[in-house]
Design an enzyme around this catalytic site. Structure first.
Site, PDB file in Angstrom:
ATOM      1  CG  HIS A  71      -8.804 -42.789 -28.129  1.00  0.00           C
ATOM      2  ND1 HIS A  71      -7.700 -43.600 -28.011  1.00  0.00           N
ATOM      3  CD2 HIS A  71      -8.378 -41.541 -27.863  1.00  0.00           C
ATOM      4  CE1 HIS A  71      -6.649 -42.877 -27.681  1.00  0.00           C
ATOM      5  NE2 HIS A  71      -7.025 -41.621 -27.584  1.00  0.00           N
TER       6      HIS A  71
ATOM      7  CD  GLU B  84      -9.125 -46.932 -28.683  1.00  0.00           C
ATOM      8  OE1 GLU B  84      -9.639 -46.690 -29.798  1.00  0.00           O
ATOM      9  OE2 GLU B  84      -8.213 -46.248 -28.194  1.00  0.00           O
TER      10      GLU B  84
ATOM     11  CB  CYS C 190      -4.979 -41.842 -30.633  1.00  0.00           C
ATOM     12  SG  CYS C 190      -4.851 -40.245 -29.834  1.00  0.00           S
TER      13      CYS C 190
HETATM   14  N1  GLN Z   1      -0.443 -37.372 -27.759  1.00  0.00           N
HETATM   15  C1  GLN Z   1      -0.193 -38.767 -27.675  1.00  0.00           C
HETATM   16  C2  GLN Z   1       1.111 -39.142 -28.353  1.00  0.00           C
HETATM   17  O1  GLN Z   1       1.792 -38.338 -28.870  1.00  0.00           O
HETATM   18  C3  GLN Z   1      -1.305 -39.579 -28.291  1.00  0.00           C
HETATM   19  C4  GLN Z   1      -2.530 -39.471 -27.434  1.00  0.00           C
HETATM   20  C5  GLN Z   1      -3.405 -40.647 -27.430  1.00  0.00           C
HETATM   21  O2  GLN Z   1      -3.107 -41.717 -28.008  1.00  0.00           O
HETATM   22  N2  GLN Z   1      -4.498 -40.511 -26.728  1.00  0.00           N
HETATM   23  O3  GLN Z   1       1.461 -40.270 -28.366  1.00  0.00           O
END
Ligand code: GLN
Length: 197
Positions: free
Chosen positions: A175, A177, A79
């Protein structure tokens, strides 16, 4: 014995550490430059990519980590971590930087805002299916020629890769995790072990 680290500046550090421990690893929390000593691989967690980027700079971790990544250390970005590895960030903040190592273009919050978070099964071919939790997830909009797509998802507007690999670098939009499923982390640890042989 593999020495895998979890970048522990901001985000869901504890969940990554727990998942790695469930797989029998003894992860190291990486907060300062000394924590990089002898590290074999690193997970960059989900969270907020701009916050993690800022803390990478202020902690002094940015430059040594950039060198380690450029030298081929295995890194898995989930992410926000994927955003930090990407060569191109769309809809990023003006001052946002990345390690520019994994040859993908990612759109920040490309699946919508927090309120549009969702969970879907993600099919990783013959490896199985994992629960994919997407929270303000980056959407992978382009992959370079050296990037292998391990899993994709169609959220109503066409297929987009959600788990990719380019050599030692791994990235996923969701995610792994945040669930009890350890498959994705297991794949990364296996590759890490392989790279050390
Ligand atoms: N939108 C977030 C960012 O730009 C990432 C979101 C997340 O890691 N759940 O960092």
């Amino acid at each position: 014995m593999r020495r895998v680290g979890v970048l522990s500046l901001q985000g869901d550090v504890r969940e990554h550490v727990a998942t790695l421990e469930n797989l029998g690893a003894t992860p190291r929390r990486v907060r300062r430059v000394a924590d990089l000593d002898g590290l074999d691989g690193l997970i960059i967690p989900g969270g907020e990519s701009t916050a993690i980027g800022h803390l990478l700079t202020t902690s002094g971790l940015r430059d040594p980590l950039q060198s380690m990544i450029d030298d081929g250390m295995p890194v898995f970005g989930t992410c926000a971590g994927l955003i930090l590895l990407a060569t191109r960030i769309l809809d990023g903040r003006d001052d946002q930087w990345s390690f520019a190592a994994l040859d993908v273009a990612v759109r920040r919050n490309g699946y919508g805002r927090q309120i549009a978070s969702f969970e879907v099964p993600i099919d990783i071919g013959d490896r199985g299916t994992v629960p994919g939790v997407f929270i303000r997830a980056p959407r992978i909009e382009q992959c370079g020629p050296d990037v292998t797509v391990w899993a994709s998802h169609d959220h109503g507007d066409g297929e987009h890769p959600v788990l990719v690999r380019q050599g030692a670098l791994w990235g996923c939009s969701f995610h792994p995790e945040l669930t009890s499923d350890v498959l994705v982390h297991g794949l990364f640890l296996d590759a890490l072990q392989e790279a050390l042989r």
